[in-house]
Design an enzyme around this catalytic site. Structure first.
Site, mmCIF file in Angstrom:
data_model
loop_
_atom_site.group_PDB
_atom_site.id
_atom_site.type_symbol
_atom_site.label_atom_id
_atom_site.label_comp_id
_atom_site.label_asym_id
_atom_site.label_seq_id
_atom_site.Cartn_x
_atom_site.Cartn_y
_atom_site.Cartn_z
ATOM 1 N N GLY A 12 -98.589 -13.189 -47.831
ATOM 2 C CA GLY A 12 -97.334 -12.702 -47.257
ATOM 3 C C GLY A 12 -96.129 -13.410 -47.843
ATOM 4 C CG ASP A 13 -95.848 -17.583 -47.370
ATOM 5 O OD1 ASP A 13 -95.403 -17.024 -46.344
ATOM 6 O OD2 ASP A 13 -96.553 -18.612 -47.326
ATOM 7 C CB ALA A 14 -97.179 -14.195 -52.870
ATOM 8 C CG ASN A 28 -96.193 -21.257 -49.955
ATOM 9 O OD1 ASN A 28 -96.289 -22.241 -50.675
ATOM 10 N ND2 ASN A 28 -97.018 -21.028 -48.950
ATOM 11 C CB SER A 29 -90.990 -17.035 -49.881
ATOM 12 O OG SER A 29 -91.959 -16.536 -48.977
#
Length: 344
Positions: free
Chosen positions: A297-299, A66-67
């Site tokens: 949080g990943d973003a 995701n990140s």
């Protein structure tokens, strides 16, 4: 094609996401909102129940993946990011590979044909999420894949590395291989605390503590920071103090000081380094505009790193992280909406 800047390694999972109005699905399997766990045997029927009884959405996921996808979206430079992890040889891995490559991320998956691709149950209620991951093939990544010359070439090309803490359950050897390469070559190595259970299980905590001296930037949220403090028997619940203490822990020879970045949902993000802690406000969002916190949080990490690799200061990195998180939580699942219009 841009030169490779950022390499991520982690557990590639296909998110199976549902939105519920009641707690029944959560209560049945003792799942809690704002939490992430690894699936146990009792959770095996959960995935089938979700697909049979709910309208589900399939999204390429896994925290690190995701990140990296968000960082690529923010960078808008094809070829600037790459990702490694282990998948099965099935339709789910084909779908994930296509999704990442459509986003501009180079995937370099290890394929385990004998094991299905990992999945993650994502249950969303009132905009908050509960994650239950069945790692499957993601659990089988081997350092031997990393060491193949064509694969390690990506490590050598990249200047920045990011791994969510979940990878500590899979391949500590790979983490240390990349961490030491980064240290020896004065590159930037980043990790994430990722989930409280990782600091509550002694072998996982031991892996974290072995890697920590090599970590230039450590990310986490407030619940993870509190659990880390408990693991170190620190008598404090003050997030700034905890971030400062982590930033002051020993670093490997030749490493500069460590930066610790702790997000707190709608409260300010705390950044600690060099003996001082600074708060950075998040972008306000009306309750009715919040769709899904899964991937927030990943973003944030993806947005933060997208500016870091371009040499931006911490203030701009945090602004980009908060921008990315703000956009993602207005979507169902960790999906990148349109073209970013970020301006610090």
């Amino acid at each position: 094609m841009a030169p490779l800047e950022l390499l991520g390694m982690g557990n590639p999972l296909l998110d199976i996401s549902v939105v519920v109005k009641e707690d029944a699905l959560l209560d049945k399997d003792d799942l809690k909102l704002n939490n992430a766990i690894l699936a146990e045997e009792k959770h095996a029927p959960l995935y089938e129940e979700m697909t049979a009884n709910h309208e589900v959405e399939y999204i390429a996921g896994g925290a690190t993946q995701n990140s990296i996808r968000v960082a690529q979206w923010m960078l808008q430079k094809e070829g600037a990011t790459a990702y490694m992890g282990c998948v099965g040889e099935d339709k789910f891995s084909t779908q994930m590979r296509a999704s990442c490559e459509a986003d501009g991320v180079k995937t370099n998956y290890m394929v385990d044909a004998s094991t299905p691709t990992g999945t993650c149950a994502v249950i969303v209620k009132d905009g908050e999420r509960s994650l239950c991951a069945a790692l499957n093939a993601a659990n089988n990544y081997k350092v031997s894949h990393l060491d193949e010359p064509s694969n390690f070439a990506l490590v050598e090309q990249a200047k920045f590395y990011y791994m969510a803490g979940f990878f500590m359950t899979v391949s500590p050897e790979s983490i240390m291989r990349v961490a030491k390469h980064a240290c020896e070559n004065k590159k930037t190595f980043m990790m994430n605390l990722s989930a409280p259970f990782l600091m509550q299980v002694p072998p996982f905590l031991a892996t974290l503590m072995e890697a920590l001296p090599y970590v230039d930037i450590l990310f986490g949220n407030e619940s993870e920071a509190l659990t880390f403090a408990e693991s170190q028997q620190w008598d404090t619940k003050d997030i700034k103090e905890i971030a400062l203490k982590i930033s002051a822990m020993p670093v490997a020879e030749g490493k500069p000081s460590r930066t610790v970045v702790i997000t707190q949902g709608c409260d300010p993000t705390v950044v600690a380094r060099d003996g001082s802690a600074t708060e950075y406000a998040v972008i306000p969002l009306a309750k009715e505009d919040l769709v899904d916190t899964n991937g927030a949080g990943d973003a944030f990490v993806g947005g933060f790193i997208s500016q870091l690799v371009q040499g931006s200061d911490v203030a701009k990195c945090c602004a980009a992280g908060n921008y990315a998180a703000n956009k993602i939580i207005q979507e169902s699942g960790c999906k990148c909406p349109g073209k970013p219009d970020f301006a610090a």
